[in-house]
Scaffold this motif. Structure first.
Motif, short mmCIF file in Angstrom:
data_model
loop_
_atom_site.label_atom_id
_atom_site.label_comp_id
_atom_site.label_asym_id
_atom_site.label_seq_id
_atom_site.Cartn_x
_atom_site.Cartn_y
_atom_site.Cartn_z
N ALA A 46 26.71 29.95 -9.99
CA ALA A 46 26.54 29.98 -8.53
C ALA A 46 27.64 30.82 -7.88
N SER A 47 28.86 30.70 -8.38
CA SER A 47 29.99 31.49 -7.85
C SER A 47 29.78 32.97 -8.10
N GLU A 48 29.27 33.31 -9.28
CA GLU A 48 29.01 34.72 -9.60
C GLU A 48 27.99 35.32 -8.63
N PHE A 49 26.90 34.60 -8.37
CA PHE A 49 25.88 35.12 -7.46
C PHE A 49 26.40 35.21 -6.03
N THR A 50 27.23 34.27 -5.63
CA THR A 50 27.79 34.31 -4.28
C THR A 50 28.76 35.48 -4.13
N ALA A 51 29.56 35.74 -5.16
CA ALA A 51 30.57 36.79 -5.10
C ALA A 51 29.96 38.19 -5.14
N ASN A 52 28.99 38.42 -6.03
CA ASN A 52 28.42 39.76 -6.16
C ASN A 52 26.96 39.65 -6.61
N LEU A 53 26.07 39.70 -5.66
CA LEU A 53 24.65 39.51 -5.93
C LEU A 53 24.08 40.60 -6.82
N ASP A 54 24.42 41.85 -6.56
CA ASP A 54 23.85 42.96 -7.35
C ASP A 54 24.25 42.89 -8.81
N ASN A 55 25.54 42.68 -9.09
CA ASN A 55 26.00 42.59 -10.48
C ASN A 55 25.39 41.38 -11.19
N SER A 56 25.30 40.26 -10.47
CA SER A 56 24.73 39.05 -11.06
C SER A 56 23.25 39.23 -11.37
N ASN A 57 22.51 39.90 -10.49
CA ASN A 57 21.10 40.18 -10.77
C ASN A 57 20.95 41.03 -12.01
N LYS A 58 21.78 42.07 -12.14
CA LYS A 58 21.72 42.93 -13.32
C LYS A 58 22.04 42.14 -14.59
N LYS A 59 22.96 41.22 -14.48
CA LYS A 59 23.41 40.45 -15.65
C LYS A 59 22.40 39.36 -16.06
N TYR A 60 21.88 38.61 -15.10
CA TYR A 60 21.10 37.41 -15.41
C TYR A 60 19.59 37.51 -15.18
N LEU A 61 19.12 38.35 -14.28
CA LEU A 61 17.71 38.34 -13.90
C LEU A 61 16.78 38.55 -15.09
N GLU A 62 15.78 37.70 -15.20
CA GLU A 62 14.76 37.72 -16.26
C GLU A 62 15.32 37.37 -17.65
N LYS A 63 16.53 36.85 -17.71
CA LYS A 63 17.14 36.47 -18.98
C LYS A 63 17.07 34.95 -19.15
N ALA A 64 17.07 34.52 -20.40
CA ALA A 64 17.13 33.09 -20.71
C ALA A 64 18.58 32.65 -20.65
N VAL A 65 18.85 31.61 -19.86
CA VAL A 65 20.21 31.09 -19.72
C VAL A 65 20.19 29.58 -19.92
N ALA A 66 21.30 29.07 -20.43
CA ALA A 66 21.49 27.62 -20.57
C ALA A 66 22.56 27.24 -19.55
N ILE A 67 22.21 26.36 -18.62
CA ILE A 67 23.11 25.98 -17.54
C ILE A 67 23.41 24.49 -17.64
N THR A 68 24.71 24.17 -17.63
CA THR A 68 25.16 22.78 -17.66
C THR A 68 25.46 22.35 -16.24
N GLY A 69 24.93 21.21 -15.84
CA GLY A 69 25.19 20.71 -14.50
C GLY A 69 24.70 19.29 -14.33
N THR A 70 24.97 18.75 -13.16
CA THR A 70 24.57 17.38 -12.83
C THR A 70 23.34 17.41 -11.94
N ILE A 71 22.36 16.59 -12.27
CA ILE A 71 21.13 16.53 -11.49
C ILE A 71 21.42 15.87 -10.15
N THR A 72 21.19 16.62 -9.06
CA THR A 72 21.41 16.08 -7.73
C THR A 72 20.11 15.77 -7.01
N LYS A 73 19.01 16.34 -7.48
CA LYS A 73 17.70 16.05 -6.90
C LYS A 73 16.65 16.18 -7.99
N LEU A 74 15.71 15.26 -7.96
CA LEU A 74 14.66 15.22 -8.98
C LEU A 74 13.34 14.92 -8.28
#
Length: 127
Positions: A46-74
């Motif tokens: 989330a920090s990466e996307f907030t800091a630089n949207l264009d670079n983050s899109n190039k890095k992550y968009l359409e890629k498979a990622v594993a994200i660790t986090g806490t469920i806040t809404k279900l």
């Protein structure tokens, strides 16, 4: 005369149906068998996307990622991690609960900078 009209009509129908099928089903991948391109925490991505949207899109968009986090809404097949990562589960999992820490693997489909939300689809809970 009928043959000259029927053959092009059939060809156009075939192309149209093929195009429709490709658009609706052609982008689906089997993420369970894919290796995640990145393993990150929800706050880091989330920090990466907030800091630089264009670079983050190039890095992550359409890629498979594993994200660790806490469920806040279900809600049905939608899971929100740490109020900022929206995951659409491929198959809802009745064993997950709110405030549980999980690893979700999915495909990054975009970032909504107005709401500050990263969106993933084809997600599943990694065990």
């Amino acid at each position: 005369m009928k043959k000259t009209l029927i053959i092009p009509l059939l060809a156009i129908s075939f192309v149209g149906l093929s195009s429709y099928y490709y658009v609706m089903h052609g982008g689906s991948r089997d993420l369970k068998s894919e290796t995640a391109s990145y393993c990150v925490s929800s706050s880091d991505i989330a920090s990466e996307f907030t800091a630089n949207l264009d670079n983050s899109n190039k890095k992550y968009l359409e890629k498979a990622v594993a994200i660790t986090g806490t469920i806040t809404k279900l809600q049905d097949s939608l899971v929100t991690l740490d109020h900022s990562i929206i995951c659409v589960l491929k198959n809802p999992d009745s064993q997950i609960k709110k405030n549980q820490t999980v690893v979700i693997k999915g495909r990054v489909v975009g970032y909504d900078d107005l709401l500050g939300e990263l969106k993933l689809d084809q997600c599943f809970i990694s065990k």
